[in-house]
Design an enzyme around this catalytic site. Structure first.
Site, short mmCIF file in Angstrom:
data_model
loop_
_atom_site.label_atom_id
_atom_site.label_comp_id
_atom_site.label_asym_id
_atom_site.label_seq_id
_atom_site.Cartn_x
_atom_site.Cartn_y
_atom_site.Cartn_z
N GLY A 55 0.90 -1.25 0.17
CA GLY A 55 0.14 0.27 -0.23
C GLY A 55 1.19 1.25 0.09
CD GLU B 91 -1.11 2.35 2.83
OE1 GLU B 91 -0.90 3.74 2.78
OE2 GLU B 91 -1.02 1.55 2.92
#
Ligand code: GNR
Ligand code: NI
Length: 172
Positions: A46, A137
């Protein structure tokens, strides 16, 4: 396609709140492509735009397993619209805090709403590594790091280690 330099702890940019994208333009798609290249090169599963110094609400991820085809995802203005009461624990790491891993507990399953690279609103429901990673994230977009969930002792220890490393790099 170019990879970009990563931002590391204790860079204050990691504490910024990133701004929403108001239109999914070619510039935004270019940013997404650079982020995917940077993420795969790192390698990571990510990446948030602020990790390459861009304070925009854009994240990329790919939680496919090694023996599976690549599954790149780009989420623009992502929002968690539902999360489970059930929690799960994963050992997390962060490209901005290299070589440091600790267990973090988060909702086990989430629904995330976002704009895709065509500017269409979409929703994805997911659990497991996807749920952990998308929450990690989105935290970056709000200036939150996974070390913020650890004890103060652990957080201060790792922060000091990276502060010292940054000072060493400044010197030499
Ligand atoms: O590459 C990454 N692996 C990872 C493992 C467990 C939980 C979260 C992550 S995200 C991380 C890449 C990163 O820092 N994204 O912001
Ligand atoms: Ni991270």
């Amino acid at each position: 396609m170019p990879t970009r330099d990563l931002v590391f702890l204790p860079d204050p940019r990691l504490r910024l709140t990133s701004a929403p994208v108001d239109a999914v333009t070619d510039d935004v798609r270019g940013l997404v492509d650079d982020m995917l290249d940077t993420m795969y090169a790192a390698p990571g599963i990510g990446l948030a735009a602020i990790q390459i110094g861009v304070p925009k609400r854009v994240i990329t991820l790919d939680v496919s397993k090694k023996d599976e085809p690549k599954a790149p995802l780009a989420l623009i203005n992502p929002e968690i619209v539902w999360s489970s009461e059930a929690l799960s624990v994963y050992e997390e790491g962060c490209l901005s805090i290299p070589e440091y891993y600790e267990d973090v507990e988060r909702p086990a399953e989430v629904v995330v709403r976002f704009l895709d690279r065509d500017g269409q609103t979409r929703e994805i429901r997911g659990d497991g590594l996807f749920a952990t990673c998308v929450q990690h994230e989105i935290d970056h977009l709000n200036g939150v790091l996974f070390i913020d969930y650890l004890s103060r002792l652990k957080r201060e220890r790792v922060t000091k280690r990276f502060q010292k490393a940054a000072k060493r790099d400044e010197r030499d």
